[in-house]
Every structure is written in structure tokens, then in C-alpha cells.
Motif scaffolding. Structure first.
Motif, short mmCIF file in Angstrom:
data_model
loop_
_atom_site.label_atom_id
_atom_site.label_comp_id
_atom_site.label_asym_id
_atom_site.label_seq_id
_atom_site.Cartn_x
_atom_site.Cartn_y
_atom_site.Cartn_z
N GLY A 166 0.81 -1.19 0.00
CA GLY A 166 0.00 0.00 0.00
C GLY A 166 0.86 1.25 0.00
O GLY A 166 2.05 1.23 -0.29
N VAL A 167 0.24 2.37 0.33
CA VAL A 167 0.94 3.65 0.38
C VAL A 167 0.90 4.19 1.80
O VAL A 167 0.08 3.78 2.62
CB VAL A 167 0.30 4.68 -0.58
CG1 VAL A 167 0.33 4.17 -2.01
CG2 VAL A 167 -1.14 4.99 -0.17
N ASP A 168 1.81 5.09 2.08
CA ASP A 168 1.90 5.69 3.40
C ASP A 168 0.67 6.57 3.64
O ASP A 168 0.43 7.52 2.92
CB ASP A 168 3.18 6.52 3.48
CG ASP A 168 3.50 6.96 4.89
OD1 ASP A 168 2.66 6.76 5.79
OD2 ASP A 168 4.60 7.50 5.10
N GLY A 319 -4.02 1.82 8.30
CA GLY A 319 -2.87 1.01 7.95
C GLY A 319 -3.20 -0.27 7.19
O GLY A 319 -2.39 -0.76 6.41
N PHE A 320 -4.42 -0.83 7.40
CA PHE A 320 -4.84 -2.06 6.73
C PHE A 320 -6.03 -1.82 5.80
O PHE A 320 -6.68 -2.75 5.36
CB PHE A 320 -5.22 -3.12 7.77
CG PHE A 320 -4.13 -3.40 8.76
CD1 PHE A 320 -3.09 -4.25 8.44
CD2 PHE A 320 -4.12 -2.80 10.01
CE1 PHE A 320 -2.07 -4.52 9.35
CE2 PHE A 320 -3.11 -3.05 10.92
CZ PHE A 320 -2.08 -3.91 10.59
N ALA A 321 -6.27 -0.55 5.49
CA ALA A 321 -7.49 -0.15 4.81
C ALA A 321 -7.49 -0.43 3.32
O ALA A 321 -6.44 -0.55 2.67
CB ALA A 321 -7.76 1.33 5.06
N VAL A 322 -8.70 -0.48 2.76
CA VAL A 322 -8.92 -0.54 1.32
C VAL A 322 -9.44 0.83 0.87
O VAL A 322 -10.41 1.34 1.45
CB VAL A 322 -9.94 -1.64 0.95
CG1 VAL A 322 -10.31 -1.56 -0.53
CG2 VAL A 322 -9.38 -3.02 1.29
N ASP A 323 -8.80 1.43 -0.11
CA ASP A 323 -9.23 2.72 -0.68
C ASP A 323 -9.52 3.73 0.43
O ASP A 323 -10.60 4.29 0.52
CB ASP A 323 -10.47 2.51 -1.56
CG ASP A 323 -10.84 3.77 -2.34
OD1 ASP A 323 -9.97 4.65 -2.49
OD2 ASP A 323 -12.01 3.86 -2.78
N ARG A 327 -9.11 7.38 -3.65
CA ARG A 327 -8.34 7.35 -4.89
C ARG A 327 -7.85 5.94 -5.22
O ARG A 327 -6.95 5.77 -6.04
CB ARG A 327 -7.14 8.31 -4.79
CG ARG A 327 -7.53 9.77 -4.60
CD ARG A 327 -6.36 10.70 -4.87
NE ARG A 327 -5.29 10.51 -3.91
CZ ARG A 327 -5.17 11.19 -2.77
NH1 ARG A 327 -6.11 12.08 -2.43
NH2 ARG A 327 -4.16 10.98 -1.95
N GLY A 328 -8.45 4.95 -4.58
CA GLY A 328 -8.10 3.57 -4.85
C GLY A 328 -6.85 3.09 -4.16
O GLY A 328 -6.37 1.99 -4.45
#
Length: 447
Positions: A166-168, A319-323, A327-328
Motif C-alpha cells: 500500500g501507500v503511506d 494502515g490495513f485499509a482498502v481505498d 483514490r483507490g
């Protein structure tokens, strides 16, 4: 220690401090014949004896609750304690108006510099600026610039955690990196945050019960409004703001270091521990504060874990999220759940009583100019997992789950996330070694 125990120390780069310790931990696990290995990781202090005391208290509680845990009698547990050079950050005295008497702010700031700034030359520079901070905008700018030098580079995808997909979710706000000192001081030390703690008789905040967060507005006051040096506060408050700036820079420094220790040293240790007792051994992770982030960074690199318990984690609730941002983009540690690496549950203790995590994220929100009615809570893009639990995470069991008394019935499921609302039993950021916490952890281990 009432369980077979070894400890492994890591450097700030993530490298193992002493390979003999690593080998001893592996040999302990192999010789103990343990069916389960629990890796513990501390946070928020730079004192190894304090970390050891944390491990001692938590494992004492684990031993005390073991008879009440379903299935625990058929399994044996070994414990490995990770030690790493974390830096102490926000404590109760960082909450506005708490812990420091009027007139003592200079001493409090000097003491905070001594415990939080590791480079002696930088610490000396900052200490020398303290007497001038209340009167000199130039000194405040020099103070901020010196702290900025210890911040990690602003990340895109976090380069210190290479296997995270994922991203920070909470990079340092641009204002912290590039804003002028007056704006940063005002934002970080802005209006008090009311964490909704009911008052005891006599007016003291009751931290044993929960409440609904209620927050003052955004805190970006006009420096030209008057008062000492344009702050509109008494002189002592300028030094309190300086402590807030020190604290938020410490937060982002430790965030980066936690990623290095987790994705480097501990991620390398886990496969060795797993092999030590043969294919049947189950690995469990339990981290407190920044230690929760350390273990999350390690977990995404290990293909098979049974349980992961985050005790008042000092990282993003996304930290464990979806979208998480529309912005996806997914949370940095999303792959731990998405790739089904857990054969057991993930537990996340969270509470409104955790003012340390709440305060850090409130400051980050002010700096990002996103503060508002949801400052620090579930509606804040800058919000902590130890404050709000894991959010926008499909694996979270709904509705939320309360942290139970010893003997309570948990229905833990593999690969699911249980946000354990801990208001009744966790009174502060560091209050994570009680028997109710240990019981939930041991239930996850035995599930």
C-alpha cells in the motif's frame, strides 16, 4: 519470566545488534519444544530496562490468566522479546495543561530535548535556543530547522518497508517540512483537545471510562492577534508549543525507524523462529505503541503467522485499509490481510483514553490543515489505530467488540480483525499489561 524467554536487540537501521542473541533465541525455541512462539515488541521509550519491565508485567499477566483460556492447557508458549532504540515521545505531560507547573516549562523542554534528541551537537544547539524561544522568531525558526534535520525524507510509497504493497497513509505534513516556524508552533500547540473524558469529583479527568471525543476548532489562529511574540498566549505556552514541535518530529522519526526495524531485523528473525521447532510451531506477534508498527512492517514480509495483536498502536487507523482516500489507494500494511497471511485473528486494542496517540494525530491534522469537528477521531484522515481501531478494513468484525473481563467468551476467527474497545480496562497509552489485555491475547494465541 514464567515462560521460556530470550531477547534480541536491534539497531536503528534494523540490523541485529548481536548475532549471538539471535542464535540463542532460535536455540531456545528449538529446545523448549514450544507449540507457540510469541514475539513481543515495545514502543515509545529509550530505556531497555523499561522495555523488560513491560515484557515481565505482560507475561506475568499471561501466566495468571492461562487457566481461564480455552485450549491453553494443550499448548506450550515460548517468548522472544525484541529490543530496539525507540525514543520516548508524548506522555501525559504533553497534554495541554497537564503535568508541568507554570514556570517549569523551560526545564521540561530541556529535559525533553535530552531524552529525545540523539545527536549531541543537535541537542546542544536546541538547548541553547530555549532561553530565546519566547522572545525571538529567529530562535523559533532555528529550533524548527534543527529538528527538521532529523526527519526522514518525505516518502512516496514507504521505501523502508519494501514488501508493503500500500501507500503511506500519514506522511509528514508539508507544513512540518516546509512551513514557517510561527505556523508550525501555532498549529502543533493550538487549542486544547477535549478527549471526552468524564470528570471525577474535584475536577480531575477520569481516564478509566470512555467518552465521545469533542474537539475545539482548527487551531490555525492568526499570529497577528497579539500577545507574546504574536502567539496570543502567555510566555510559558510558547515553550509548551516547542515541546509539541519536538514531539511531532519525534513521532515521524520513530515512524520511519519502526519500519526499518520491522522490515529489516524482525522480518529476518521470524522465519528462523518458525523453522526452529519444525513445521508445527505457530508464530504470534504482539506490539505496543510504535512496536505495533514494527511488527506490522515485519508481518507483511512473513508468509505465515497465526495471530497479530496491536496494543495501543501508534500508527494510522488506515494502515490495513482498502481505498482509504477515495483514490483507490490501500493502507501500507494491507497485504497482511489481503494475502491471507494470518491463520488466526488480528486484535487491535483502542480507546479514547489514549491521549498520547490522540494528541500526536491531532497535531498532524492541524499541520495538514484538516482539523475540524472530528480532530483525532474516526473521521480524521490523520487518526491513530490505538485511538480508533482499524478503519475501512473489510476484515474487521462488525459491530465492534469490547475488551472483556477474564473468562469472557471471544469468538475469534482466522483472518478477521477484532477492534477491541478497551475504555473500561485501558486507562492510558501505556496501560497494556493488565489481565484483561493478557486474556484477549492468550485467547488469540490459543484460537
Amino acid at each position: 519470566m514464567q515462560f521460556p524467554y530470550a531477547e534480541v536487540e536491534f539497531r536503528s537501521t534494523g540490523a541485529t545488534h548481536d548475532d549471538a542473541q539471535r542464535r540463542a533465541a532460535v536455540e531456545l525455541v528449538a529446545s523448549s519444544g514450544a507449540t507457540d512462539v510469541l514475539v513481543l515488541c515495545h514502543g515509545w521509550n529509550n530505556d531497555i530496562p523499561a522495555a523488560r519491565r513491560l515484557y515481565q508485567r505482560l507475561t506475568d499477566s499471561l501466566a495468571a490468566v492461562r487457566p481461564a483460556v480455552p485450549g491453553a492447557a494443550s499448548r506450550t508458549l515460548a517468548v522472544v522479546g525484541a529490543l530496539w532504540p525507540s525514543i520516548r515521545w508524548s506522555d501525559e505531560d504533553e497534554v495541554a495543561g497537564g503535568g508541568v507547573a507554570v514556570g517549569d516549562e523551560a526545564a521540561a523542554l530541556t529535559g525533553a530535548i535530552a531524552t529525545r534528541v540523539e545527536d549531541p551537537a543537535r541537542a546542544a544547539l536546541l538547548t541553547g535556543l530555549v532561553p530565546r524561544l519566547t522572545d525571538s522568531a529567529e530562535a523559533r525558526q532555528q529550533f524548527l530547522d534543527a529538528l527538521r534535520e532529523q526527519l526522514p525524507p518525505r516518502p512516496g510509497p514507504d521505501a523502508t518497508e519494501p514488501d508493503a504493497t500500500g501507500v503511506d497513509e500519514d506522511p509528514p505534513p508539508a507544513a512540518l517540512l516546509h512551513g514557517d516556524a510561527e505556523t508550525v508552533f501555532q498549529a502543533v500547540g493550538g487549542p486544547e483537545v477535549d478527549f471526552g473524558l468524564p470528570e471525577r469529583a474535584g475536577g480531575a479527568a477520569d481516564t478509566t471510562a470512555g467518552g465521545t471525543a469533542d474537539v475545539v476548532a482548527d487551531g490555525m489562529a492568526d499570529p497577528a492577534a497579539g500577545g507574546a511574540a504574536g502567539f496570543g498566549f502567555d510566555l510559558d505556552s510558547v515553550l509548551a508549543k516547542a515541546r509539541g514541535v519536538l514531539n511531532i518530529t519525534t513521532y515521524y522519526t520513530m515512524k520511519d525507524r519502526a519500519g526499518k526495524v520491522g522490515s529489516g531485523g524482525i522480518a529476518t528473525l521470524l522465519p528462523e523462529l518458525a523453522r526452529a521447532s519444525g513445521s508445527g510451531v505457530r508464530l504470534h506477534l504482539a506490539g505496543h505503541s510504535f512496536g505495533a508498527r514494527v511488527l506490522a512492517a515485519a508481518a507483511v514480509r512473513h508468509p505465515r503467522l497465526h495471530s497479530c495483536t496491536l496494543l495501543q498502536g501508534a500508527f494510522s487507523h488506515h494502515g490495513f485499509a482498502v481505498d482509504f482516500n477515495g483514490r483507490g489507494e490501500n493502507g501500507l500494511f494491507r497485504s497482511l490481510l489481503a494475502d491471507r497471511q494470518l491463520t488466526g485473528p488480528m486484535l487491535v486494542t483502542h480507546t479514547v483514553n489514549d491521549r498520547a496517540v490522540g494528541l500526536a494525530y491531532a497535531a498532524a491534522s492541524r499541520l495538514a490543515r484538516q482539523a475540524g469537528a472530528g480532530l483525532g477521531d474516526a473521521d480524521d484522515p490523520y487518526g491513530g489505530i490505538g485511538r480508533n481501531g482499524a478503519l475501512k478494513t473489510p476484515e474487521v468484525v462488525q459491530p465492534g467488540v469490547e475488551l472483556l473481563e477474564v473468562g469472557g467468551s471471544y469468538q475469534f476467527q482466522p483472518g478477521r480483525v477484532f477492534n477491541l474497545k478497551a475504555d473500561r480496562f485501558v486507562s492510558s497509552h501505556g496501560d497494556v499489561t493488565g489481565r484483561q489485555v493478557a486474556y484477549a491475547l492468550y485467547c488469540a494465541i490459543s484460537s
